[in-house]
Write a protein that holds these residues in place. Structure first.
Motif, PDB file in Angstrom:
ATOM      1  N   TYR A  21      83.566 -43.138  25.131  1.00 49.03           N
ATOM      2  CA  TYR A  21      82.856 -42.531  26.266  1.00 49.03           C
ATOM      3  C   TYR A  21      81.642 -41.793  25.708  1.00 49.03           C
ATOM      4  N   GLU A  43      82.884 -36.123  20.302  1.00 50.02           N
ATOM      5  CA  GLU A  43      83.920 -35.195  19.837  1.00 50.02           C
ATOM      6  C   GLU A  43      83.570 -34.673  18.456  1.00 50.02           C
ATOM      7  N   LYS A 106      90.122 -30.329  18.251  1.00 45.60           N
ATOM      8  CA  LYS A 106      88.764 -30.852  18.369  1.00 45.60           C
ATOM      9  C   LYS A 106      88.005 -30.180  19.506  1.00 45.60           C
ATOM     10  N   LEU A 108      85.591 -31.363  22.558  1.00 50.74           N
ATOM     11  CA  LEU A 108      85.356 -32.600  23.303  1.00 50.74           C
ATOM     12  C   LEU A 108      84.337 -32.298  24.387  1.00 50.74           C
ATOM     13  N   LEU A 114      86.046 -39.875  31.594  1.00 50.52           N
ATOM     14  CA  LEU A 114      86.674 -40.748  30.608  1.00 50.52           C
ATOM     15  C   LEU A 114      87.463 -41.830  31.323  1.00 50.52           C
ATOM     16  N   LYS A 135     101.504 -37.925  21.508  1.00 53.02           N
ATOM     17  CA  LYS A 135     100.210 -37.251  21.557  1.00 53.02           C
ATOM     18  C   LYS A 135     100.122 -36.352  22.781  1.00 53.02           C
ATOM     19  N   TYR A 139      94.423 -28.755  26.772  1.00 49.09           N
ATOM     20  CA  TYR A 139      92.993 -28.575  26.993  1.00 49.09           C
ATOM     21  C   TYR A 139      92.716 -27.095  27.223  1.00 49.09           C
ATOM     22  N   HIS A 200      95.972 -39.836  32.626  1.00 49.52           N
ATOM     23  CA  HIS A 200      94.974 -38.790  32.843  1.00 49.52           C
ATOM     24  C   HIS A 200      93.576 -39.305  32.549  1.00 49.52           C
ATOM     25  N   ILE A 202      89.664 -37.173  31.805  1.00 47.49           N
ATOM     26  CA  ILE A 202      88.844 -35.954  31.838  1.00 47.49           C
ATOM     27  C   ILE A 202      87.579 -36.275  32.618  1.00 47.49           C
TER      28      ILE A 202
HETATM   29  O1  LIG Z   1      87.531 -42.657  23.947  1.00 43.77           O
HETATM   30  P1  LIG Z   1      88.948 -42.686  23.552  1.00 43.77           P
HETATM   31  O2  LIG Z   1      89.132 -42.880  22.100  1.00 43.77           O
HETATM   32  O3  LIG Z   1      89.752 -43.600  24.345  1.00 43.77           O
HETATM   33  O4  LIG Z   1      89.622 -41.283  23.812  1.00 43.77           O
HETATM   34  C1  LIG Z   1      89.033 -40.300  24.403  1.00 43.77           C
HETATM   35  C2  LIG Z   1      89.745 -38.997  24.412  1.00 43.77           C
HETATM   36  O5  LIG Z   1      90.568 -38.954  25.530  1.00 43.77           O
HETATM   37  C3  LIG Z   1      91.087 -37.689  25.816  1.00 43.77           C
HETATM   38  O6  LIG Z   1      91.857 -37.724  26.961  1.00 43.77           O
HETATM   39  C4  LIG Z   1      91.894 -37.198  24.644  1.00 43.77           C
HETATM   40  O7  LIG Z   1      93.020 -38.012  24.476  1.00 43.77           O
HETATM   41  C5  LIG Z   1      91.058 -37.252  23.386  1.00 43.77           C
HETATM   42  O8  LIG Z   1      91.815 -36.795  22.297  1.00 43.77           O
HETATM   43  C6  LIG Z   1      90.539 -38.638  23.178  1.00 43.77           C
HETATM   44  O9  LIG Z   1      89.769 -38.703  22.017  1.00 43.77           O
END
Ligand SMILES: O=P(O)(O)OC[C@H]1O[C@@H](O)[C@@H](O)[C@@H](O)[C@@H]1O
Length: 367
Positions: A21, A43, A106, A108, A114, A135, A139, A200, A202
């Motif tokens: 993303y 990130e 991290k 973000l 996303l 995992k 947040y 989920h 974001i």
């Molecule tokens: O772009 P990708 O790698 O799919 O992930 C995007 C991000 O999503 C978020 O919801 C978290 O899980 C992050 O830790 C992850 O890095």
């Protein structure tokens, strides 16, 4: 001669990481970049002994590993922990987990929503992925861009059946996928937990500190967002769709229920007239880490508790000290304090006018 004692404090050089993303402008701003811009590295992995998995993208060896900034080069944090695991992580932690932090933290910064995804629970990871970690993620919202609503999608409000979800993913019926969710508003200062199994996404414009179990397991069920395509190898954890359908929790959860279950309420731990320490996420919710917040109007002193601490400044500039070691930290950077540190002192920068705020992430310890 006895071997030299390693430093209690390590200044960290966060690692920018590629994702599927766009974002990262706020991270550029924090880093003082000449031309801050959203791009493919949204990130910044502040405290990471975990290698980023980016299947389908050109390999970058060691991507995601936080480095230590010092005069003598920039070793990885993982290498420093490996050299003195008992000192940095505590004897019990090192014996059980090896020279690993036991969590991943991290920053973000999402410019776009996303793609919808889900992570396995630790139980699922152990039983079906031969991995000790799922995992689960937490947040802590730092900011919302002025043009954004500040939303996340979390859990199914209108769950599909497993068969329907299969169809939706196979056909990439994004309208039907989105209709399974209702947006949930989030505000700066709030902390949310995303347990394994809950799908989920974001929302755009959200800047957060994210702390998670130390893995990169993810089922990405939406294959394209605003022109960014999730490569096929990055969709199903190297398994097939049938396997991945087992990861989802299909129970219906209203927005109100998700707020109750997943919005974490701070718990007072310690303080005096000028500072306050709160637990934001603790042992009750994850076996991997604890997340605490220190707010201070002046100097604050915390006794050592035998656990390593990742210090993430989130408001104001200041310094962290252990005995005669001091390092300066500002938002966008981080510092690592050894488990052997007898105590941590936090000082605001002399130009600092308002309060300072620091997030403290520690491994939960063996168990
Ligand atoms: O772009 P990708 O790698 O799919 O992930 C995007 C991000 O999503 C978020 O919801 C978290 O899980 C992050 O830790 C992850 O890095």
């Amino acid at each position: 001669m006895p071997p030299p004692t390693p430093p209690f404090l390590l200044p960290l050089l966060p690692a920018r990481v590629r994702r599927n993303y766009r974002g990262g402008r706020q991270l550029d701003l924090l880093a003082g970049a000449a031309r801050p811009a959203d791009g493919s590295e949204p990130e910044s992995w502040l405290g990471s002994t975990t290698v980023a998995l980016n299947p389908g993208l050109p390999p970058q060896p060691g991507e995601g590993l936080t480095r230590v900034g010092s005069g003598a080069g920039t070793p990885t944090l993982a290498a420093e922990l490996q050299a003195a695991p008992d000192f940095y992580l505590g004897r019990e932690h090192a014996a059980q987990l090896g020279p690993q932090l036991g969590f991943l933290a991290k920053l973000l910064d999402a410019a776009i929503r996303l793609h919808i995804q889900v992570h396995p629970t630790a139980e699922f990871a152990r039983a079906r992925l031969q991995s000790p970690h799922g995992k689960l993620e937490v947040y802590h919202i730092l900011a919302v861009r002025p043009d954004a609503a500040g939303e996340i999608w979390l859990g199914f409000q209108h769950p599909p059946t497993r068969a329907e979800w299969r169809r939706i993913i196979e056909e990439q019926d994004i309208a039907a996928m989105a209709a399974c969710f209702e947006p949930i508003r989030v505000q700066p200062g709030e902390t949310w937990i995303v347990p394994g199994g809950l799908p989920h996404a974001i929302g755009p414009g959200v800047l957060m500190v994210e702390v998670m179990e130390p893995s990169d397991w993810v089922v990405r069920c939406e294959f394209e967002r605003e022109g960014v395509v999730v490569p096929p190898a990055g969709r199903f954890m190297g398994r097939d769709l049938d396997f991945c359908l087992d990861v989802f929790d299909y129970l219906p959860r209203s927005v109100e229920l998700v707020r109750t279950l997943c919005r974490l309420q701070p718990r007072w731990l310690a303080g005096d007239a000028s500072w306050e320490l709160q637990e934001l996420a603790g042992a009750g919710r994850t076996r991997c880490f604890s997340l605490r917040r220190l707010s201070a109007r002046g100097t604050a002193t915390l006794p050592g508790d035998g656990r390593a601490t990742l210090v993430i400044p989130t408001r104001g500039r200041g310094t962290v000290s252990v005995e005669d070691e001091t390092i300066a930290v500002a938002p966008g950077t981080a510092a690592f304090a050894a488990a052997a540190a007898p105590g941590l002192e936090f000082f605001p920068d002399h130009r600092q006018t308002g309060p300072t705020e620091w997030l403290l992430v520690s491994p939960a310890g063996p168990g």
